[in-house]
Design a protein around this motif. Sequence first.
Motif, PDB file in Angstrom:
ATOM      1  N   SER A   1      -5.181  -4.984  -3.214  1.00  0.00           N
ATOM      2  CA  SER A   1      -4.646  -4.844  -1.852  1.00  0.00           C
ATOM      3  C   SER A   1      -5.757  -4.637  -0.842  1.00  0.00           C
TER       4      SER A   1
ATOM      5  N   LEU B   1       0.825  -1.207   0.000  1.00  0.00           N
ATOM      6  CA  LEU B   1       0.000   0.000   0.000  1.00  0.00           C
ATOM      7  C   LEU B   1       0.860   1.260   0.000  1.00  0.00           C
TER       8      LEU B   1
ATOM      9  N   THR C   1       5.729  -4.255  -5.339  1.00  0.00           N
ATOM     10  CA  THR C   1       4.747  -3.362  -5.958  1.00  0.00           C
ATOM     11  C   THR C   1       5.359  -2.597  -7.124  1.00  0.00           C
TER      12      THR C   1
ATOM     13  N   THR D   1       2.131   1.836  -3.537  1.00  0.00           N
ATOM     14  CA  THR D   1       1.118   1.940  -4.591  1.00  0.00           C
ATOM     15  C   THR D   1       1.030   3.324  -5.235  1.00  0.00           C
ATOM     16  N   PRO D   2       0.960   4.427  -4.471  1.00  0.00           N
ATOM     17  CA  PRO D   2       0.860   5.734  -5.141  1.00  0.00           C
ATOM     18  C   PRO D   2       2.140   6.172  -5.848  1.00  0.00           C
TER      19      PRO D   2
ATOM     20  N   THR E   1      -2.183   0.464 -11.551  1.00  0.00           N
ATOM     21  CA  THR E   1      -1.971   0.712 -10.121  1.00  0.00           C
ATOM     22  C   THR E   1      -3.297   0.699  -9.370  1.00  0.00           C
ATOM     23  N   ALA E   2      -4.306   1.317  -9.954  1.00  0.00           N
ATOM     24  CA  ALA E   2      -5.640   1.298  -9.326  1.00  0.00           C
ATOM     25  C   ALA E   2      -6.136  -0.132  -9.183  1.00  0.00           C
TER      26      ALA E   2
ATOM     27  N   ASN F   1      -4.218  -2.835  -8.881  1.00  0.00           N
ATOM     28  CA  ASN F   1      -3.452  -3.469  -7.798  1.00  0.00           C
ATOM     29  C   ASN F   1      -3.852  -2.936  -6.428  1.00  0.00           C
ATOM     30  N   PHE F   2      -4.210  -1.650  -6.349  1.00  0.00           N
ATOM     31  CA  PHE F   2      -4.665  -1.080  -5.087  1.00  0.00           C
ATOM     32  C   PHE F   2      -5.979  -1.733  -4.644  1.00  0.00           C
TER      33      PHE F   2
ATOM     34  N   ASN G   1       4.189  -3.477 -10.944  1.00  0.00           N
ATOM     35  CA  ASN G   1       3.497  -2.426 -11.700  1.00  0.00           C
ATOM     36  C   ASN G   1       4.073  -2.301 -13.106  1.00  0.00           C
TER      37      ASN G   1
ATOM     38  N   TRP H   1      -4.822  11.286 -11.699  1.00  0.00           N
ATOM     39  CA  TRP H   1      -5.647  10.158 -11.251  1.00  0.00           C
ATOM     40  C   TRP H   1      -7.115  10.340 -11.625  1.00  0.00           C
TER      41      TRP H   1
END
Length: 522
Positions: free
Chosen positions: A423, A80, A134, A83-84, A416-417, A419-420, A138, A265
């Motif tokens: 999570s 987490l 991560t 992630t960003p 990424t979204a 994978n988030f 990605n 985003w």
Amino acid sequence: MAGGLGVAAGGGSADINQLLHNEAWYKNSRLVKLNLWILLLLITSSTNGYDGSMMNGLQTLKQWKDAFNNPSGGMTVGALAATPLAPYATDGLGRRIPILFGATVMIVGTIVQTLSHNVGAFIGARFCIGFGLTFAANAAPLLVTELAYPSQRAPLTSMYNSLWYSGAIVAAWTTYGSFRIPSSWAWRLPSVLQGLPSVIQLVFMWFCPESPRWLINRGREEQALKTLAYYHARGNEQDPLVQFEFNEIKEAIALDRQVAETVGWTDLFKTPGNRKRMRIIIALAFFSQWSGNGLVSYYLNRVFDTIGITNVAIQNLINGILQIYNMIIAILGGLYCDRIGRRTLFIASNIGMLIFFCMQTICSARYAITGSNAAANAVIAAIFLYYGSYDIAYSPLIVSYTVEILPYNLRAKGFTAFNFAISLSLIFNQYANPIALDKLGWKYYLVYCVWLAFELGFMLLFLVETKGRTLEETAALFDGDDKVAELHARAAADAGLGAKTGRAPSIDEKGSDDMIEQAPKA
């Protein structure tokens, strides 16, 4: 010789296959080399699979329980935290650098994990592994799908998630063998092996080619063209396939820039096409973890406890066999995704999961009520049948489908979204599943039976078929057939393929392979 390049009624390419080279890929040294690079990228998923299966196996080891009292959460928090940051590295530094960075961090985490003597060090190591993984995860599937030869793109990208099981297999059988070690090396040995894929990547990723799409987006068009030509046409930059790919990528990126010069985003949800994409992507992320598979993936020993299988050796043996079975089915699903179609595979998968998870629920209930050994054996059979259904679509396709429906400028952030969301779903699995299993036993399975019925309805209503299109056409599909047709026509015109597309011989075919000594790199 290839004929003119047409446009299908639905907006996709009708004659793109005429531009492909007909020889078997294993007879083309450049494609062999390309696929070896892709194999190097695919082991990122193996690292992830190894971790999940290893932690599943460690939960059965008395030596590990005695040392740490079932620590949890470190890896999820690390993932987490990264992630960003990961998509900015993937878009800004290229696809290769984040993989190298991730591999380095994972090696450090594995060393700390192996040498841990207290729970704080172990959880800190888990944080490092999740953080590094991560970044690597990605970028790796994006580089696979952006490098692969057009006719191999979907199967190879589908291999990414399918090979999660290759790591899981190694971990399952390693813990099965090491649990007999009377010392802490029962769990330290599997930990040491966890770092091996990252070491391999750290050594060889320096020489891997960069994504042609990233190069074009960065204005390095000559290098992108050389990369496409080297691997897709044996070095011939004038090959019609290379020219079409090159120009289609340029046009797709140019069209995206007409919409927005900078991408944030919020752009993931700004347009109707993007909202359609994200609706499917987020659903796939949660469905991939909330279909009942989370009970088996991370808490298999608790599931076995509910049906009276408490022997550690038998639990680990079943887990090892299950992972081999999973990988075989997942690879087959990935290899046939272009022939059968993504939508057909997903719907068949959801129907099978619903049927066999209900079967598992009924048999678990019968065992709880009667103590029947036949019911316990039927639960194991149901688990295998359920996973066979899950593996034909969800294992191979959730990553490949996600990255192919996203346009280049949104691909890293959209992935990424995805994978988030995974999570977030894993956090629920990590904390809710064991508590619910302890409190409710087999009755908890009823929740997933209802949820699986909802998943099937969603997939029937919203999932879009994408087979038979190039990567750029697939991404444009959600913006309307006219966008696909425009992209295709502009790329064909730029490449000079509107009326005539005779394929020029490649450099190798001309007999001068020495013109390009090595693949261009970033």
